[in-house]
Scaffold this motif. Structure first.
Motif, PDB file in Angstrom:
ATOM      1  N   ASP A  89       0.823  -1.208   0.000  1.00 44.28           N
ATOM      2  CA  ASP A  89       0.000   0.000   0.000  1.00 44.28           C
ATOM      3  C   ASP A  89       0.858   1.261   0.000  1.00 44.28           C
ATOM      4  N   LYS A 107       1.091   4.208  -2.913  1.00 43.98           N
ATOM      5  CA  LYS A 107       0.879   5.616  -2.574  1.00 43.98           C
ATOM      6  C   LYS A 107       2.045   6.462  -3.060  1.00 43.98           C
ATOM      7  N   SER A 160      -7.290   4.560  -0.158  1.00 43.05           N
ATOM      8  CA  SER A 160      -7.722   3.169   0.081  1.00 43.05           C
ATOM      9  C   SER A 160      -8.944   2.827  -0.773  1.00 43.05           C
ATOM     10  N   ASN A 163      -9.255  -0.058  -3.702  1.00 43.29           N
ATOM     11  CA  ASN A 163     -10.366  -1.023  -3.741  1.00 43.29           C
ATOM     12  C   ASN A 163     -11.075  -0.994  -5.094  1.00 43.29           C
TER      13      ASN A 163
END
Length: 816
Positions: free
Chosen positions: A774, A778, A792, A796
């Motif tokens: 993650d 980013k 987030s 998804n």
């Protein structure tokens, strides 16, 4: 069955005279146990007043009379032949000229008993070539006017031949073969003449051919439902209930003139009798073929109705190319439906078919799609084949007005020729899609393909529907039955379907999926379930969404086409309008030459010669074998092949050349396919399937068919690989979309998704198994200037769309 009921009128008693007049007898006793003569006036207990009491005395029972069975073998004392009443009227029984023709035909069949043997196993009709009669000198000497009588008096001549064959079969003893015809109950035998010379185009059929036997050729564009017409109907005389049978000429309802017993003139038909004789009947519509002339393609095609009888019914499918021999008739004169004044109408003519030959069967000197090849054409094909580089010559001849797209024209030429299928389940059609900016000559190349295609149907996506592409169901006039009318894919069977403006028909793309892979069109509408052949090559051209190609999007995003449809195309060309000084200079020179009639000045020839010398010198120093692109872009010395000759060359290659793949070529294609599998996808997002391997095989076989070779060599496979690499390399690298960072609210947009996908593809660098955490995702977004408020949620969304797949150790990038 009509019933007649007895009812007491005006309170009068029914007496014996009335019983005799109405032919109804009152019952002898009362079933309800009541009544007598005293109750008649009150209407109580009289069975004659009961309308439910049906009396069948008026309907005479069907007699077991063998004379009513017109198909039973019988010969009266005054009949010269068996069952002559099936073929001629009674007034013709003593016509000496007619009987002499029958006797001549009978002698001919006795000399050629194999004709009768074929009839015994083939049904109540048989095919016989007209050449067989002309080769029999004895028959021609006895019947000198046979050819004229066959053309001008076809009904009488064919009935003479049928009656003669009837005699031979009637006298032949029965054998134990279960397939043989029962010669004790023979129907009327129809003689079908084939190979009638001088095929007359539908456009040239006029009223001067009324009543004559002619031969024509066309494409079946409509097939009606099968019905039955009456040949013989028994009638009963209303006065004396006598049974007699009457012939119905051409299915026209005809009553007897008078009763044979009492002389009465009123009859009632008995269509429920076992002595009724019917014949299957069907109507089809035939549309004319366009020849290779350009002026014919802008005219409305002529259509002719054809009536089929007996075993000719249901032998045609929509889209079939057939040759019909038949008699020209006129509505209102020969069918008994409309008044005779309809003879002045131009649409009143129709044809009664005598024989039908489906041109799917190969015949000598004629291709299966209707192009006649004579000895001069074979010499011209050999001259083209003896050229130094046939492939380059044909590519330059396909569309001479277009310059700079030689590899595109090479793919179109290979699609027109097609591959070589070994099994019925494997298709040999090559589908080509051309995508590009406007003004690059896509439509012009497709129109050139429609002109030289052996059987080409041109369709524009702006004005086509799914029914127009596949099959249409239309109601027949005066009935609730449906008839099949084929669309463009069915009409282009064993040919090419050219579709321009392919992107303007998104709702019709689903109709192409089955036709492009399974080579058929299935129909399940209005109670009709059938499957029609659509063995056609799709040549399509499309523009990107918005008119021009957007480099910030992938190929599938630029096209309004689904992945299942794109994967069915063997070649996908992407043409982009890019400024190029050298190419633009050559293009200007080509356009100027085209407007001056392709007259080349000495300066132009010297410049081209210098360019060719430099290109050949550079190629010889780098490679011993010049690649395909350099060969196709070079200047040819000989004249280009004219369009009619190119069309015949393609027809000859499709018909007679069936190459096989050599071991070396198969090994080279296999290695290249495995290297494609390592790329994971092509054209930005299309996955690699076995369809690409089958496409390479079909293209290699088509490359061998261009030079009329029966073996596809390694050089053919190498050139096809070069064409395939050109199509893949024509896709430009996806650039970053423009993202406005001023006053960015951090919302998720399509441009941000596309930019993020580009950044991830650069981070992979060939490592498809690389995982991202993650934090790494980013950082990639921040480095690219992509502002996402809820990151987030953004991840998804990418996971739901299948761009990122979540793993235990991170996310794996799949791509769009």
């Amino acid at each position: 069955m009509n019933r007649r009921f007895w009812k007491k009128k005006g309170g009068k008693k029914n007496n014996d005279s009335n019983n005799k007049k109405t032919n109804i007898k009152p019952p002898d006793n009362n079933n309800d146990g009541s009544g007598g003569d005293d109750d008649d006036d009150n209407g109580i207990g009289n069975d004659n007043l009961n309308v439910m009491n049906i009396n069948n005395a008026d309907d005479s029972p069907e007699p077991d009379n063998p004379t009513l069975d017109v198909y039973k073998i019988k010969k009266k004392t005054d009949d010269p032949y068996y069952s002559i009443h099936l073929y001629f009227d009674k007034k013709d029984f003593k016509n000496k000229d007619l009987l002499e023709k029958v006797e001549t035909s009978l002698n001919f069949i006795k000399r050629n008993l194999d004709v009768a043997e074929v009839s015994l196993h083939g049904g109540p009709s048989f095919n016989i070539s007209i050449d067989r009669f002309n080769k029999d000198e004895e028959f021609i000497n006895e019947w000198e006017t046979f050819n004229d009588d066959l053309i001008n008096k076809p009904r009488e001549t064919l009935n003479c031949l049928g009656l003669a064959l009837h005699q031979v079969l009637a006298e032949k003893p029965m054998d134990n073969d279960p397939l043989s015809i029962d010669n004790t109950n023979l129907p009327m035998i129809r003689v079908k003449i084939i190979n009638l010379k001088q095929i007359i185009p539908l456009r040239d059929i006029k009223l001067t051919f009324y009543g004559k036997l002619i031969s024509t050729r066309g494409c079946v564009v409509r097939v009606g439902r099968t019905r039955h017409i009456h040949n013989w109907i028994p009638f009963t005389c209303i006065k004396c209930t006598n049974w007699q049978i009457e012939k119905q000429p051409d299915g026209i309802y005809t009553l007897p003139n008078k009763c044979n017993v009492c002389g009465g003139g009123k009859f009632k038909p008995r269509c429920d009798s076992r002595y009724v004789k019917t014949t299957p009947f069907q109507i089809i519509k035939l549309q004319e073929h366009f020849n290779s002339k350009q002026d014919d393609r802008g005219k409305m095609p002529r259509i002719l109705e054809v009536e089929l009888f007996d075993d000719l019914v249901e032998i045609c499918m929509p889209g079939d190319d057939i040759t019909v021999v038949g008699m020209i008739k006129v509505r209102g004169t020969d069918d008994g439906i409309l008044p005779k004044s309809v003879i002045s109408s131009s649409n009143s003519m129709y044809m009664e078919a005598v024989s039908i030959v489906n041109n799917k069967n190969k015949s000598k000197g004629t291709t299966e799609v209707g192009i006649d090849l004579n000895i001069h054409d074979y010499f011209a094909i050999k001259k083209v084949h003896d050229s130094q580089d046939v492939f380059t010559l044909l590519v330059h001849s396909l569309c001479p007005a277009i310059y700079g797209h030689e590899l595109v024209k090479a793919g179109l030429l290979l699609s027109l020729i097609g591959g070589s299928s070994k099994h019925e389940s494997l298709r040999d059609d090559i589908h080509v899609l051309i995508v590009g900016d406007p003004g690059l000559g896509k439509s012009q190349m497709l129109q050139a393909c429609s002109r030289v295609a052996v059987k080409g149907v041109y369709v524009c996506g702006n004005s086509s529907t799914s029914s127009g592409l596949t099959v249409t169901l239309t109601k027949e006039n005066g009935t609730n039955d449906f008839a099949l009318e084929p669309g463009a894919l069915v009409l282009a069977d064993k040919g090419s379907c050219i579709i321009d403006e392919f992107d303007k028909m998104p709702t019709q793309h689903q109709a192409l999926l089955e036709a492009m892979e399974q080579s058929r069109v299935s129909v399940a509408k209005s109670g009709i379930i059938c499957s029609l052949p659509a063995r056609t090559s799709i040549l399509a051209a499309a523009n990107p969404i918005g008119g021009r190609y957007d480099r910030s999007k992938s190929v599938t995003e630029n096209l309004n086409l689904s992945q299942p449809l794109l994967s069915r195309f063997d070649l996908i060309y992407l043409l982009l309008d890019q400024p190029n000084e050298q190419l633009d200079t050559l293009l200007c020179s080509h356009v100027m030459n085209a407007h001056t009639g392709f007259k080349r000045t000495r300066a132009m020839r010297d410049a081209d010669d210098n360019d060719n010398d430099q290109m050949s010198t550079a190629a010889s120093t780098s490679n011993e074998l010049t690649n395909l692109k350099e060969r196709l872009t070079g200047v040819i010395d000989q004249e280009i092949v004219p369009q009619p000759m190119l069309r015949k060359y393609i027809a000859y290659a499709r018909q007679y050349v069936k190459p096989k793949l050599s071991i070396e070529a198969a090994k080279l294609l296999q290695d290249y396919y495995l290297s494609l599998r390592e790329m994971n996808n092509i054209f930005g997002s299309l996955p690699i399937f076995h369809r690409q391997l089958e496409a390479l095989i079909r293209l290699t076989e088509a490359r061998a068919k261009v030079e009329l070779r029966t073996i596809a060599t390694e050089d053919d496979a190498r050139e096809i690989i070069e064409i395939f690499k050109f199509t893949i390399s024509s896709v430009p690298p996806q650039s970053l979309p423009e993202i406005r960072r001023t006053n960015d609210t951090g919302k998720i947009t399509a441009n941000k998704v596309s930019a993020f996908v580009v950044f991830l593809r650069e981070q992979i660098a060939g490592d498809d198994n690389k995982l991202f955490t993650d934090i790494e995702l980013k950082d990639i977004a921040d480095a690219g200037g992509i502002v996402i408020k809820n990151f987030s949620l953004f991840i998804n969304k990418l996971n739901e769309e299948g761009i990122l797949i979540k793993r235990p150790n991170g996310y794996k990038f799949i791509g769009m």
